[in-house]
Write an enzyme that holds these catalytic residues in place. Structure first.
Site, PDB file in Angstrom:
ATOM      1  N   ILE A  12       0.811  -1.218   0.000  1.00  0.00           N
ATOM      2  CA  ILE A  12       0.000   0.000   0.000  1.00  0.00           C
ATOM      3  C   ILE A  12       0.843   1.266   0.000  1.00  0.00           C
ATOM      4  O   ILE A  12       0.293   2.368  -0.052  1.00  0.00           O
ATOM      5  CB  ILE A  12      -0.967   0.032   1.202  1.00  0.00           C
ATOM      6  N   GLY A  13       2.161   1.133   0.060  1.00  0.00           N
ATOM      7  CA  GLY A  13       2.995   2.326   0.021  1.00  0.00           C
ATOM      8  C   GLY A  13       4.466   1.982   0.061  1.00  0.00           C
ATOM      9  O   GLY A  13       4.853   0.875   0.423  1.00  0.00           O
ATOM     10  N   GLY A  59      11.413   6.122   1.192  1.00  0.00           N
ATOM     11  CA  GLY A  59      12.837   5.984   1.003  1.00  0.00           C
ATOM     12  C   GLY A  59      13.460   4.923   1.884  1.00  0.00           C
ATOM     13  O   GLY A  59      14.541   4.421   1.592  1.00  0.00           O
ATOM     14  N   MET A  60      12.764   4.557   2.980  1.00  0.00           N
ATOM     15  CA  MET A  60      13.354   3.630   3.946  1.00  0.00           C
ATOM     16  C   MET A  60      12.621   2.314   4.067  1.00  0.00           C
ATOM     17  O   MET A  60      13.204   1.333   4.509  1.00  0.00           O
ATOM     18  CB  MET A  60      13.375   4.298   5.321  1.00  0.00           C
ATOM     19  N   ALA A  61      11.347   2.285   3.724  1.00  0.00           N
ATOM     20  CA  ALA A  61      10.554   1.098   4.022  1.00  0.00           C
ATOM     21  C   ALA A  61       9.448   0.902   2.994  1.00  0.00           C
ATOM     22  O   ALA A  61       9.061   1.829   2.283  1.00  0.00           O
ATOM     23  CB  ALA A  61       9.944   1.210   5.421  1.00  0.00           C
ATOM     24  N   VAL A  67       5.473  -0.523   2.791  1.00  0.00           N
ATOM     25  CA  VAL A  67       4.340  -0.694   3.695  1.00  0.00           C
ATOM     26  C   VAL A  67       3.325  -1.649   3.069  1.00  0.00           C
ATOM     27  O   VAL A  67       2.982  -1.521   1.887  1.00  0.00           O
ATOM     28  CB  VAL A  67       3.656   0.657   3.992  1.00  0.00           C
ATOM     29  N   ASP A  71      11.067  14.697  13.268  1.00  0.00           N
ATOM     30  CA  ASP A  71      10.763  14.750  11.832  1.00  0.00           C
ATOM     31  C   ASP A  71       9.281  15.034  11.606  1.00  0.00           C
ATOM     32  O   ASP A  71       8.609  14.329  10.869  1.00  0.00           O
ATOM     33  CB  ASP A  71      11.167  13.435  11.166  1.00  0.00           C
TER      34      ASP A  71
END
Length: 652
Positions: free
Chosen positions: A16-17, A20-22, A24, A133
């Site tokens: 679903i997404g 830059g890091m993960a 989902v 952040d």
């Protein structure tokens, strides 16, 4: 689907997404029979043990936070080298997408979203967790309108919109982070408050206050440039709302709201009188009165029979906030007048409020601008308005001489009651000396940013060959950690990379492919693409053409392409099946990459496509030109590398 299970309980349903890091996924927890969102850390971050430890520690801390405006974290774990977070699945949209889709928000709605995030940050700060952040990308809006902040656990991970500090830790997303984050300085709860102020600015104007072509330039703007007031872009913005934004985003931490609670109460108690700014943006029109959404996303309505109950509730609230008894009584009258106006549309309600505001209330005055004055001058100026002056801190300043006031709280033009104390920060002048940062082994752009951030000047930048990668600082003068006066010039020597070593190109003509490869390797060269063509001048399977002429000087490590004779038979191209055994993967969820090198060059036919070990295997059909190699990579590990000849269909 049923075989795609993570940690023995989470059934991955769909992607679903991806950030830059993960990546989902929407998933179903078989144990509790509920839908969840699972973030799986990308493989490139799983090799950094320091990052993983920080990721694990902060994720577990964030998992302890349970608040209606924070996305709940249910589980944090690891399977093989897969690191994941299981969290609440939010049906709604990301705030950044909402801004892109709808543009600037009506200010009542923007205030409500900000208040909810302020409550979330307040709860986190009280639990000793700083987000670091805060930005629209990390705020979700549910279908019911509730704002929820996420990504407490991986807020420090690296991407192109972040600046990295001295220790390699991320200081925040460049358009939203605070001046102290840009400087690599001390980060506390007020850094989150600054970022939330930037978010509120963007909600109202549809733009961020500082933008430039690269992250370093934006960081310097946060540190040095004055923010354009939002009223320059939005017509008829309440003056109190603008003042709240400017206070939250003050460049000095000490001048911002002390806590997120304080910012929340300022937003809750602000005066909605409008101010007419230039309004370069689209003019907004607002209703004179509206029913506001509550923090939890529900809405309240005023009924005639509930008038006394509402007044009673406000009396209790005022007592809790330790407000004077007289103000409780005044608030009761105000509330009653407003409710009567709402119920009966009394045109004279303005005059009723004007009358009751004068009962026992202290006189209001406008705060003058005392920046640039001495404390004595400011004290005398404020005393004329029955205001007090108190020094809060001494700070270094290039703009103001020692003894002059650098900033004040509240800022000029704000309205306060007589007797109010105005807190000021006083300049102690430019620091006599400072410490030059050590920029050796950093990129030249990072080095320039750090030197200028510490108040020094970048001087000559020379280059030379070295074993360090290109654009890395080799030396600096003066050396790092040296004490020096502000403005001192720091010269740099930057690497050009290793000196280019050249060798004469050998003569490969007439050799077979293996002999040609061996001859190239003797010279520090390698075999590139191998093509096949008809030739009556050269025997079958011997080199008939080479990319570089014999004796030509070429760089060591160069790949040399060749063509091999097929004799008097035309060259062909055959599709070759290749079976991939997923059992060789280390993890259940892994990334597949397949690279072919042939006469046409090097190309990636499958690029980091996600696969599941439990699927067993897969057969690929390879095609290409001439001879070459095929390389198969699971995650970052090469599990297969074979020679391939598309002319003969041989794979070995």
């Amino acid at each position: 689907m049923s075989s795609r299970i993570l940690a023995g309980r989470y059934e991955l349903l769909e992607k679903i997404g991806e950030g830059g890091m993960a990546v989902v996924y929407k998933a179903r927890c078989r144990l509790l029979n509920r839908y969840v969102a699972i973030k799986i850390l990308k493989p490139e971050f799983t090799k950094d043990l320091k990052f993983i430890e920080s990721f694990r520690r902060e994720s577990q801390s964030a998992a302890s936070l349970s608040h209606p405006n924070i996305v709940n974290i249910y589980d944090v774990g690891k399977e093989g080298n897969i690191y994941y977070i299981v969290m609440e699945l939010i049906e709604g949209q990301v705030l950044s997408d909402l801004i892109k889709k709808e543009g600037p928000m009506e200010y009542h709605k923007a205030v409500e979203v900000t208040k909810q995030i302020a409550l979330a940050l307040s709860f986190a700060h009280k639990n000793h967790i700083i987000h670091r952040d805060v930005k629209p990308d990390n705020i979700l809006i549910t279908r019911e309108g509730t704002a929820k902040i996420t990504d407490f656990g991986i807020a420090k991970a690296v991407n192109t919109g972040t600046i990295v500090g001295n220790t390699g830790t991320v200081m925040g997303s460049v358009h939203y982070f605070s001046p102290e984050q840009a400087r690599g300085g001390y980060v506390d709860e007020k850094s989150d408050i600054y970022s939330l102020g930037i978010v509120l600015y963007e909600l109202l104007t549809g733009r961020v206050p500082f933008d430039a072509e690269n992250p370093v330039a934006v960081a310097l703007m946060h540190m040095n440039d004055d923010m354009v007031p939002p009223s320059q872009y939005v017509a008829q913005l309440p003056a109190d709302l603008e003042n709240i934004i400017m206070k939250a985003t003050n460049k000095y931490q000490i001048n911002r709201f002390k806590t997120a609670d304080e910012m929340y109460h300022a937003l809750s108690n602000m005066n909605y009188h409008l101010t007419a700014g230039p309004g370069n943006g689209t003019k907004q029109t607002f209703d004179a009165t509206r029913v506001m959404a509550a923090v939890n996303g529900t809405t309240g309505t005023v009924q005639k029979e509930n008038t006394e109950e509402l007044i009673g509730d406000m009396r209790k609230k005022n007592k809790k906030e330790n407000k004077p008894k007289k103000r409780v009584k005044i608030n009761k009258v105000k509330v009653a007048a407003i409710i009567l106006a709402l119920l009966f549309a009394i045109p004279a309600s303005h005059f009723i409020l004007t009358a009751v505001e004068g009962i026992g209330a202290a006189k209001e005055v406008t705060v003058p601008d005392v920046t640039g004055m001495t404390v004595e001058e400011a004290t005398d100026e404020l005393a004329k308005l029955n205001l007090k002056c108190e020094v809060r801190d001494e700070v270094s300043s290039k703009e103001f001489d020692a003894g002059e006031i650098v900033s004040q709280d509240p800022v000029a033009e704000m309205t306060v009651k007589e007797g109010f104390t105005i807190y000021v920060n006083v300049s102690k002048g430019v620091a006599a000396r400072g410490t030059i940062p050590n920029v050796v082994n950093r990129t030249s752009s990072d080095a320039k940013f750090m030197i200028e951030s510490y108040g020094f000047t970048v001087g000559d930048i020379k280059t030379e060959n070295s074993d360090l990668p290109k654009d890395i600082v080799i030396r600096q003068t003066p050396a790092g950690e040296t004490e020096a006066a502000p403005g001192t010039v720091v010269d740099l020597v930057v690497s050009l990379g290793k000196a280019i070593e050249q060798v004469p190109m050998p003569n490969l003509m007439g050799m077979d492919v293996d002999a040609a490869r061996t001859e190239l390797e003797k010279k520090g060269l390698s075999l590139g693409a191998v093509g096949y063509e008809m030739s009556t001048a050269y025997a079958q399977n011997t080199v008939m053409w080479q990319q570089n002429e014999p004796g030509t000087l070429i760089e060591v490590g160069t790949k040399v392409n060749i063509k091999v004779s097929t004799g008097d038979q035309p060259a062909g191209s055959k599709a070759i099946p290749l079976t991939l055994d997923f059992g060789r993967a280390n993890n259940e969820v892994f990334y597949l990459t397949v690279v072919i090198s042939d006469e046409s060059g090097v190309r990636t036919i499958i690029n980091r496509e996600q696969k599941f070990k439990s699927d067993g295997s897969e057969v690929l059909s390879l095609s290409g030109d001439g001879a070459g190699t095929v390389k198969v990579i699971f995650d970052n590990d090469v599990v297969m590398e074979k020679s391939v000849d598309f002319n003969t269909g041989v794979l070995n």
